[in-house]
Design an enzyme around this catalytic site. Structure first.
Site, PDB file in Angstrom:
ATOM      1  N   CYS A  37      69.502 -80.581   3.936  1.00 49.70           N
ATOM      2  CA  CYS A  37      70.087 -81.645   2.834  1.00 49.70           C
ATOM      3  C   CYS A  37      71.033 -80.902   1.778  1.00 49.70           C
ATOM      4  CB  CYS A  37      69.178 -82.483   2.518  1.00 49.70           C
ATOM      5  SG  CYS A  37      68.113 -83.239   3.752  1.00 49.70           S
ATOM      6  N   ARG A  91      76.144 -78.046   5.330  1.00 47.58           N
ATOM      7  CA  ARG A  91      74.637 -77.949   5.719  1.00 47.58           C
ATOM      8  C   ARG A  91      74.350 -79.129   6.712  1.00 47.58           C
ATOM      9  NH1 ARG A  91      72.039 -75.230   1.472  1.00 47.58           N
ATOM     10  NH2 ARG A  91      70.143 -76.276   1.731  1.00 47.58           N
ATOM     11  N   TRP A  97      69.825 -85.067   5.763  1.00 50.26           N
ATOM     12  CA  TRP A  97      69.763 -84.980   7.358  1.00 50.26           C
ATOM     13  C   TRP A  97      68.554 -85.379   7.857  1.00 50.26           C
ATOM     14  CZ3 TRP A  97      66.313 -81.998  10.582  1.00 50.26           C
ATOM     15  CH2 TRP A  97      66.790 -81.627  11.750  1.00 50.26           C
ATOM     16  N   ASN A 104      65.025 -82.416  -1.068  1.00 48.42           N
ATOM     17  CA  ASN A 104      64.957 -81.603   0.131  1.00 48.42           C
ATOM     18  C   ASN A 104      63.820 -81.085   0.537  1.00 48.42           C
ATOM     19  OD1 ASN A 104      67.940 -81.969   0.029  1.00 48.42           O
ATOM     20  ND2 ASN A 104      68.354 -79.860  -0.322  1.00 48.42           N
ATOM     21  N   GLY A 105      63.652 -81.197   1.893  1.00 50.99           N
ATOM     22  CA  GLY A 105      62.082 -80.535   2.512  1.00 50.99           C
ATOM     23  C   GLY A 105      61.415 -81.781   3.154  1.00 50.99           C
ATOM     24  N   GLU A 163      74.412 -66.531  23.228  1.00 46.35           N
ATOM     25  CA  GLU A 163      75.360 -67.055  22.262  1.00 46.35           C
ATOM     26  C   GLU A 163      76.496 -67.962  22.772  1.00 46.35           C
ATOM     27  OE1 GLU A 163      76.664 -67.610  18.377  1.00 46.35           O
ATOM     28  OE2 GLU A 163      74.903 -67.084  19.148  1.00 46.35           O
ATOM     29  N   LYS A 176      77.256 -71.688  21.314  1.00 47.12           N
ATOM     30  CA  LYS A 176      78.337 -72.059  20.797  1.00 47.12           C
ATOM     31  C   LYS A 176      78.841 -73.498  21.366  1.00 47.12           C
ATOM     32  CE  LYS A 176      78.393 -69.997  17.078  1.00 47.12           C
ATOM     33  NZ  LYS A 176      77.048 -70.148  17.465  1.00 47.12           N
ATOM     34  N   GLU A 221      76.720 -76.593  21.030  1.00 42.55           N
ATOM     35  CA  GLU A 221      76.302 -77.153  19.401  1.00 42.55           C
ATOM     36  C   GLU A 221      77.473 -77.819  19.093  1.00 42.55           C
ATOM     37  OE1 GLU A 221      75.090 -74.373  16.616  1.00 42.55           O
ATOM     38  OE2 GLU A 221      76.768 -72.783  17.296  1.00 42.55           O
ATOM     39  N   HIS A 226      66.356 -67.239  41.214  1.00 44.95           N
ATOM     40  CA  HIS A 226      65.137 -67.752  41.203  1.00 44.95           C
ATOM     41  C   HIS A 226      65.020 -69.158  40.502  1.00 44.95           C
ATOM     42  CE1 HIS A 226      63.241 -63.855  42.057  1.00 44.95           C
ATOM     43  NE2 HIS A 226      64.233 -63.125  41.263  1.00 44.95           N
ATOM     44  N   LYS A 264      73.603 -76.600   8.493  1.00 48.82           N
ATOM     45  CA  LYS A 264      73.797 -74.923   8.528  1.00 48.82           C
ATOM     46  C   LYS A 264      72.738 -74.146   8.117  1.00 48.82           C
ATOM     47  CE  LYS A 264      76.812 -71.735   8.306  1.00 48.82           C
ATOM     48  NZ  LYS A 264      77.573 -71.198   9.626  1.00 48.82           N
TER      49      LYS A 264
END
Length: 605
Positions: A2, A27, A73, A99-100, A478, A482, A485, A501, A600
């Protein structure tokens, strides 16, 4: 995760707070709110959705010299107006943002309800507002101190009261918080970008620090009330660097900033044709290191995968790469000569910090790789190597990742040299190759229009696969991250040899497969796997080096890379995947810079 912004001073708080929150949108958040003290009352406006929705609900900006704001968030409770911050006590006397995670909130809430407090949200944060109310007897500072002593978990708190229209009380434990120092005005924020352009002088709060902020004074103590002497951190970031600069999105801007970021990260690290980290004063540790643990999350973890392969090859040191959120559950067989390398763009990633602290508790040396000077990771590690990516605003990391790769290669080359574990002439040649990485990335950026056309062609697909072997597998991981997300397309990365497999069952007619082909010695093996997916109807897009173009003729599409050293290829090969993901998101109408449900800086576990 947040964002927090607070202001007390001679100006009008509301526009300052809104501007600061807008700079923290990267963020990730799902609601926004603001509280200002106006004519002896608290005016609170909060709204589910984007910051712009809250500003619309606010209407004409109120005149006030004190206020706090927040972008949330969701953790406890769905995104909603009621769950948005700031939260208040029963009387509307006190407002706070947080935040937290308050881990003991359920027990606190139950006790407070029995004492007669009314709750209107599902959040853990609201219990703090009622705790402050419980202990308030005219001194906001003392009430917050008593409330903080009851909390378990992580928190960055900013609290105001209608009774004191000039003071912000703040406290920090395991969530980032800074104080911006102005002239006749001061700021509270969760991250430096919020105050860029307003001040360059900052206090970076440490865990268990408590601060009383007025327009003229900032007093920092520990939770017990003992004074803490703080050093001013001078921010040298260019505020213009945090603006879009003519690009449609921050992500595209940051993709194109990679050559410069690579140059800046290597600047001063290569002397007389060799990597030189002697200024770290860490050679004694590096020379005797018996095993390395590389610990990180998400994109940084993928950089660690590349780093593992490079270090094992050049330094001949066994390396394990671990996801930070899982590392804490291992019973690690620590040895005195072990070394942990933690990688974090923000330097505040909660799970990575937890792994770092576990290593420190066991007497293990820690080397940090981060983009943020003064971050928790940088402060707590034994040594730190900074990536000089500059502010990265888009949630999806691009230039921070490429600079993390650069640092991992430089470190591998340095280890190879000081441990004399690899041929000196070959190391010198690779250092020389590193100096051309920026221009090679620039070459790939020229392929943007072609990659854009491919993204438009495949914009409607529901599922994609990424394949690679060796270094290419790490890049495939990666690339898949990308795409999923920011475009919300299901994407999976597999080591090419693992297809038979299980994953091969998912290949169907028309499914796009992006195949990484940059490892000269593995091209035949990879092409065998490509033939397997083509035989089952897949459409294959090859990301291959120019000199391997003939080997990739059976692929349906080709994106060509310059003739890069195979060991260093990930720096170059990831760029087309970043561009592809970006345009897939654009064509699908996604919010590129602020993808849903993501943040973020991940400061919760």
């Amino acid at each position: 995760m947040c964002g927090i912004m607070g202001y007390t001073g001679k100006g009008n708080a509301a526009p300052v707070i809104i501007d600061g929150l807008s700079k923290l949108e990267y963020r990730g958040y799902d609601s926004a709110g603001i509280a200002v003290c106006q004519e002896g009352k608290l005016k609170i406006t909060k709204k589910k959705g984007r910051l712009a929705d809250m500003v619309t609900a606010l209407g004409e900006l109120p005149e006030s010299s004190l206020g706090i704001g927040h972008t949330r968030w969701a953790t406890h409770g769905i995104p909603s107006d009621n769950n948005a911050h700031p939260h208040c006590d029963c009387q509307g006397r006190i407002a706070l943002v947080h935040n937290g995670i308050i881990e003991n909130y359920a027990n606190l809430r139950k006790d407070l309800i029995l004492e007669g407090h009314d709750f209107i949200s599902e959040t853990d944060t609201e219990v703090v507002a009622h705790l402050v109310e419980k202990y308030y007897n005219g001194s906001l500072e003392q009430a917050v101190r008593k409330a903080v002593s009851c909390l378990q978990g992580s928190f960055a708190l900013a609290v105001i009261s209608r009774d004191d229209p000039h003071t912000i009380i703040a406290a920090k434990k395991d969530s980032p918080l800074i104080v911006g120092l102005g002239e006749g005005e001061n700021y509270i924020a969760s991250d430096i970008p919020a105050i860029l352009g307003r001040t360059t002088r900052v206090y970076i709060l440490e865990d268990n620090e408590f601060v009383v902020v007025t327009p003229e004074q900032v007093a920092v103590t520990d939770f017990s009330g003992d004074p803490v002497k703080k050093s001013v951190f001078n921010v040298d970031w260019d505020p213009i660097a945090a603006e879009k600069g003519g690009y449609e999105h921050f992500m595209l801007k940051e993709i194109h900033e990679q050559p410069e970021a690579i140059r800046k990260t290597m600047a001063g690290q290569i002397k007389d044709g060799q990597v030189d980290f002697s200024a770290l004063d860490f050679d004694e540790v590096l020379k005797k290191t018996g095993k390395i643990f590389i610990v990180a999350c998400g994109t940084a973890y993928h950089a660690g995968m590349v780093g593992r392969l490079a270090i094992e090859k050049l330094a001949r040191i066994p390396v394990e790469t671990d996801i930070a959120s899982e590392f804490r559950y291992r019973d690690v067989l620590w040895q005195p000569d072990d070394l942990m390398i933690v990688i974090s763009q923000s330097g505040e990633t909660a799970d990575t910090l937890a792994a770092l602290r576990e290593a420190k508790r066991n007497g293990i040396k820690v080397l940090a790789v981060t983009n943020v000077v003064g971050s928790a990771v940088a402060r707590e590690a034994d040594r730190v190597i900074y990536t000089h990516a500059g502010p990265e605003i888009a949630v999806a990391s691009t230039k921070a990742y490429s600079t993390q790769l650069v640092v991992m290669y430089l470190l591998a080359l340095y280890l190879g040299e000081i441990r004399q574990s690899y041929d000196h002439g070959k190391l010198t040649g690779m250092v020389r190759d590193m100096l051309y990485m920026d221009t090679m990335v620039e070459q790939v950026l020229k392929e943007q229009d072609k990659i854009k056309a491919l993204a438009e062609k495949y914009r409607s697909v529901q599922s994609t696969f990424f394949l690679g072997r060796g270094m290419d597998y790490a890049v495939a991981m990666e690339g898949a991250l990308k795409l999923k997300e920011i475009s919300y397309v299901h994407a999976e990365a597999y080591a090419a040899g693992e297809l038979k497999h299980g994953p091969l069952a998912l290949i169907d007619e028309g499914v796009p497969v992006l195949a990484l082909i940059s490892q000269d010695k593995l091209v035949d093996k990879t092409m065998s796997n490509i033939k397997e997916v083509k035989a089952r109807g897949a459409v294959v897009v090859a990301i291959c080096k120019e000199n391997l173009q003939e080997d990739c003729q059976e692929c349906d599409e080709q994106i060509l890379l310059p003739r890069v050293n195979p060991l260093l290829a990930p720096i170059v090969a990831v760029v087309p995947l970043q561009i592809f993901a970006y345009y897939m998101a654009v064509f699908r109408g996604a919010d590129v810079d602020k993808p849903r449900n993501l943040a973020k800086s991940v400061t919760v576990e």
